[in-house]
Design a protein around this motif. Structure first.
Motif, PDB file in Angstrom:
ATOM      1  N   LEU A  51       3.536  13.772 -10.305  1.00 24.91           N
ATOM      2  CA  LEU A  51       3.223  13.260 -11.643  1.00 24.91           C
ATOM      3  C   LEU A  51       3.372  14.355 -12.694  1.00 24.91           C
ATOM      4  CD1 LEU A  51       0.114  10.993 -10.889  1.00 24.91           C
ATOM      5  CD2 LEU A  51       2.490  10.290 -11.255  1.00 24.91           C
ATOM      6  N   GLN A  52       3.002  15.573 -12.333  1.00 29.36           N
ATOM      7  CA  GLN A  52       3.148  16.674 -13.275  1.00 29.36           C
ATOM      8  C   GLN A  52       4.626  16.936 -13.580  1.00 29.36           C
ATOM      9  OE1 GLN A  52       0.678  20.056 -12.375  1.00 29.36           O
ATOM     10  NE2 GLN A  52       1.979  21.456 -13.539  1.00 29.36           N
ATOM     11  N   VAL A  84       0.846  -1.193   0.000  1.00 31.19           N
ATOM     12  CA  VAL A  84       0.000   0.000   0.000  1.00 31.19           C
ATOM     13  C   VAL A  84       0.880   1.242   0.000  1.00 31.19           C
ATOM     14  CG1 VAL A  84      -1.695   1.312   1.348  1.00 31.19           C
ATOM     15  CG2 VAL A  84      -1.865  -1.179   1.241  1.00 31.19           C
ATOM     16  N   LYS A  85       0.384   2.306  -0.610  1.00 31.39           N
ATOM     17  CA  LYS A  85       1.068   3.603  -0.565  1.00 31.39           C
ATOM     18  C   LYS A  85       0.054   4.702  -0.273  1.00 31.39           C
ATOM     19  CE  LYS A  85       4.643   6.388  -1.148  1.00 31.39           C
ATOM     20  NZ  LYS A  85       5.810   6.325  -0.238  1.00 31.39           N
ATOM     21  N   PHE A  86       0.356   5.529   0.730  1.00 28.10           N
ATOM     22  CA  PHE A  86      -0.506   6.654   1.110  1.00 28.10           C
ATOM     23  C   PHE A  86       0.170   7.947   0.674  1.00 28.10           C
ATOM     24  CE2 PHE A  86      -1.759  10.101   3.829  1.00 28.10           C
ATOM     25  CZ  PHE A  86      -3.097   9.903   4.121  1.00 28.10           C
ATOM     26  N   VAL A  87      -0.578   8.813  -0.007  1.00 29.45           N
ATOM     27  CA  VAL A  87      -0.004  10.084  -0.445  1.00 29.45           C
ATOM     28  C   VAL A  87      -1.106  11.133  -0.539  1.00 29.45           C
ATOM     29  CG1 VAL A  87      -0.250   9.523  -2.891  1.00 29.45           C
ATOM     30  CG2 VAL A  87       1.470  11.195  -2.183  1.00 29.45           C
ATOM     31  N   ALA A  88      -0.786  12.367  -0.156  1.00 26.35           N
ATOM     32  CA  ALA A  88      -1.727  13.469  -0.307  1.00 26.35           C
ATOM     33  C   ALA A  88      -1.951  13.739  -1.787  1.00 26.35           C
ATOM     34  CB  ALA A  88      -1.193  14.714   0.387  1.00 26.35           C
ATOM     35  N   ALA A  89      -3.190  14.042  -2.163  1.00 25.55           N
ATOM     36  CA  ALA A  89      -3.527  14.226  -3.573  1.00 25.55           C
ATOM     37  C   ALA A  89      -2.696  15.334  -4.216  1.00 25.55           C
ATOM     38  CB  ALA A  89      -5.015  14.536  -3.715  1.00 25.55           C
ATOM     39  N   THR A  90      -2.533  16.447  -3.515  1.00 31.45           N
ATOM     40  CA  THR A  90      -1.768  17.565  -4.088  1.00 31.45           C
ATOM     41  C   THR A  90      -0.312  17.167  -4.325  1.00 31.45           C
ATOM     42  OG1 THR A  90      -1.453  18.404  -1.828  1.00 31.45           O
ATOM     43  CG2 THR A  90      -3.237  19.370  -3.122  1.00 31.45           C
ATOM     44  N   THR A  91       0.266  16.425  -3.376  1.00 33.11           N
ATOM     45  CA  THR A  91       1.657  15.974  -3.531  1.00 33.11           C
ATOM     46  C   THR A  91       1.791  15.028  -4.713  1.00 33.11           C
ATOM     47  OG1 THR A  91       2.064  16.184  -1.153  1.00 33.11           O
ATOM     48  CG2 THR A  91       3.559  14.769  -2.399  1.00 33.11           C
ATOM     49  N   LEU A  92       0.871  14.080  -4.817  1.00 30.07           N
ATOM     50  CA  LEU A  92       0.928  13.101  -5.904  1.00 30.07           C
ATOM     51  C   LEU A  92       0.803  13.778  -7.262  1.00 30.07           C
ATOM     52  CD1 LEU A  92       0.974  10.170  -6.886  1.00 30.07           C
ATOM     53  CD2 LEU A  92      -1.508  10.112  -6.579  1.00 30.07           C
ATOM     54  N   ASP A 120      -5.268  10.946  -0.723  1.00 26.72           N
ATOM     55  CA  ASP A 120      -5.977  11.634   0.364  1.00 26.72           C
ATOM     56  C   ASP A 120      -6.300  13.075  -0.002  1.00 26.72           C
ATOM     57  OD1 ASP A 120      -7.038  11.621   3.020  1.00 26.72           O
ATOM     58  OD2 ASP A 120      -5.300  12.785   3.675  1.00 26.72           O
ATOM     59  N   ASP A 121      -7.538  13.479   0.314  1.00 28.53           N
ATOM     60  CA  ASP A 121      -7.990  14.863   0.095  1.00 28.53           C
ATOM     61  C   ASP A 121      -7.935  15.270  -1.367  1.00 28.53           C
ATOM     62  OD1 ASP A 121      -8.749  15.526   2.688  1.00 28.53           O
ATOM     63  OD2 ASP A 121      -6.741  16.175   3.251  1.00 28.53           O
ATOM     64  N   LEU A 122      -8.610  14.512  -2.201  1.00 29.67           N
ATOM     65  CA  LEU A 122      -8.613  14.803  -3.640  1.00 29.67           C
ATOM     66  C   LEU A 122      -9.230  16.164  -3.936  1.00 29.67           C
ATOM     67  CD1 LEU A 122      -7.905  13.499  -6.399  1.00 29.67           C
ATOM     68  CD2 LEU A 122     -10.280  12.764  -6.537  1.00 29.67           C
ATOM     69  N   GLY A 123     -10.141  16.600  -3.072  1.00 29.52           N
ATOM     70  CA  GLY A 123     -10.834  17.856  -3.320  1.00 29.52           C
ATOM     71  C   GLY A 123      -9.949  19.083  -3.307  1.00 29.52           C
ATOM     72  N   TYR A 124      -8.701  18.939  -2.828  1.00 32.15           N
ATOM     73  CA  TYR A 124      -7.805  20.085  -2.757  1.00 32.15           C
ATOM     74  C   TYR A 124      -6.899  20.223  -3.986  1.00 32.15           C
ATOM     75  CZ  TYR A 124      -9.278  20.539   2.077  1.00 32.15           C
ATOM     76  OH  TYR A 124     -10.040  20.706   3.213  1.00 32.15           O
ATOM     77  N   VAL A 125      -7.073  19.334  -4.945  1.00 34.52           N
ATOM     78  CA  VAL A 125      -6.314  19.450  -6.192  1.00 34.52           C
ATOM     79  C   VAL A 125      -6.822  20.658  -6.966  1.00 34.52           C
ATOM     80  CG1 VAL A 125      -5.844  18.371  -8.426  1.00 34.52           C
ATOM     81  CG2 VAL A 125      -5.817  17.000  -6.342  1.00 34.52           C
ATOM     82  N   LYS A 126      -5.905  21.450  -7.523  1.00 30.89           N
ATOM     83  CA  LYS A 126      -6.283  22.650  -8.254  1.00 30.89           C
ATOM     84  C   LYS A 126      -6.796  22.292  -9.645  1.00 30.89           C
ATOM     85  CE  LYS A 126      -2.818  25.497  -5.915  1.00 30.89           C
ATOM     86  NZ  LYS A 126      -1.597  26.333  -6.101  1.00 30.89           N
ATOM     87  N   SER A 159      -4.965  16.586 -16.236  1.00 30.20           N
ATOM     88  CA  SER A 159      -4.468  15.600 -17.191  1.00 30.20           C
ATOM     89  C   SER A 159      -3.746  14.446 -16.500  1.00 30.20           C
ATOM     90  CB  SER A 159      -3.535  16.280 -18.200  1.00 30.20           C
ATOM     91  OG  SER A 159      -2.948  15.319 -19.060  1.00 30.20           O
ATOM     92  N   VAL A 160      -2.815  14.759 -15.590  1.00 29.52           N
ATOM     93  CA  VAL A 160      -2.055  13.674 -14.949  1.00 29.52           C
ATOM     94  C   VAL A 160      -2.934  12.880 -13.997  1.00 29.52           C
ATOM     95  CG1 VAL A 160       0.173  14.807 -15.200  1.00 29.52           C
ATOM     96  CG2 VAL A 160      -1.179  15.221 -13.127  1.00 29.52           C
ATOM     97  N   LEU A 161      -3.905  13.534 -13.376  1.00 30.94           N
ATOM     98  CA  LEU A 161      -4.825  12.814 -12.498  1.00 30.94           C
ATOM     99  C   LEU A 161      -5.658  11.822 -13.292  1.00 30.94           C
ATOM    100  CD1 LEU A 161      -6.094  12.398  -9.718  1.00 30.94           C
ATOM    101  CD2 LEU A 161      -7.625  14.320 -10.196  1.00 30.94           C
ATOM    102  N   PHE A 162      -6.146  12.252 -14.443  1.00 28.64           N
ATOM    103  CA  PHE A 162      -6.923  11.345 -15.283  1.00 28.64           C
ATOM    104  C   PHE A 162      -6.055  10.190 -15.786  1.00 28.64           C
ATOM    105  CE2 PHE A 162      -8.289   9.884 -19.469  1.00 28.64           C
ATOM    106  CZ  PHE A 162      -9.565   9.428 -19.159  1.00 28.64           C
ATOM    107  N   GLU A 163      -4.827  10.484 -16.172  1.00 30.59           N
ATOM    108  CA  GLU A 163      -3.946   9.429 -16.675  1.00 30.59           C
ATOM    109  C   GLU A 163      -3.642   8.398 -15.595  1.00 30.59           C
ATOM    110  OE1 GLU A 163      -0.812  10.292 -19.530  1.00 30.59           O
ATOM    111  OE2 GLU A 163      -1.377  12.411 -19.441  1.00 30.59           O
TER     112      GLU A 163
END
Length: 251
Positions: free
Chosen positions: A145-146, A133-141, A170-176, A183-187
């Protein structure tokens, strides 16, 4: 040590049987004292080696998971919220077929309802059952990837994440909402679709995901892939942080 066994520690070292190398003499004395058959002695040595390797594997999995400290499912207060139950949670943990099939776990609800705690608690138990398993904040991930995409290494970055059967975002809602981040989130979602699992926490429901994706068609496509094989939990209740603040003021 008998002359005939003098080279045994070296052979065990070369075979990478570190635990057997450490305990074979001690266990040999016990075997003689208790009149063990050779098969029992060998069985005990192998059991020690396997147990030690399992402990090391678990420690390695826990370390690489980078989970928040102390967020175990046993400490989660199921009575404080609605939308998720201990019984349903145990079903997810006891039958992990959803992980093998690349199923997702989507956790929605307002901030402060324990979504991150719940996701981390699930992850700890999955790790204990041998799942990486890997845990990462959405903004960091998304930023990572970008950056990989800018270096023309996005495919490599996505493949690197494949070693984790479960990726917690974690906390996907904080992605800009930008074209690059969308694009990278969808990929990422498309890459893991029906292959590896995602656990996502978000304070925004699907109806608000047009704020995460620059393109509505991309948002719809991402949602379709996520929900195709998913368990969706809606957390409802009063914020744990708000309760704690109110209690502190009262005292």
């Amino acid at each position: 040590m008998q002359p005939s066994t003098a080279s045994l520690p070296l052979m065990l070292k070369q075979l990478r049987l570190a635990t057997i190398k450490e305990y074979w003499e001690e266990l040999a004395e016990k075997a003689v004292t208790n009149h063990w058959h050779p098969e029992q002695y060998l069985h005990e040595l192998c059991s020690l080696e396997l147990s030690a390797r399992e402990d090391k594997r678990l420690q390695r999995y826990v370390k690489e998971a980078t989970l928040p400290t102390g967020k175990r499912i046993e400490a989660f207060d199921f009575n404080a919220i609605s939308g998720v139950t201990m019984q349903h949670t145990e079903q997810l943990l006891q039958n992990t077929t959803w992980v093998k099939q690349g199923g997702n776990l989507l956790l929605f609800g307002a901030s402060g309802l324990g979504k991150t705690h719940f996701a981390s608690g699930i992850a700890f138990r999955l790790v204990e059952s041998g799942i990486r398993v890997k845990f990462v904040a959405a903004t960091t991930l998304v930023q990572q990837l970008q950056a990989a995409k800018n270096e023309l290494k996005l495919t490599d970055a996505l493949i690197k994440l494949d070693k984790f059967s479960v990726l917690i975002i974690d906390d996907l809602g904080y992605v800009k909402k930008t074209e690059q981040e969308s694009s990278v989130l969808f990929e990422l979602i498309a890459h893991r679709y029906e292959r590896h699992s995602l656990i996502i926490t978000s304070n925004q429901g699907f109806e608000d995901w047009d704020s995460l994706f620059d393109d509505t068609a991309m948002a719809v496509a991402a949602i379709d892939r996520l929900v195709h094989h998913a368990t969706i939990l809606q957390f409802r209740g009063e914020s744990f942080r708000k309760k704690a603040a109110n209690k502190q003021q009262e005292s």
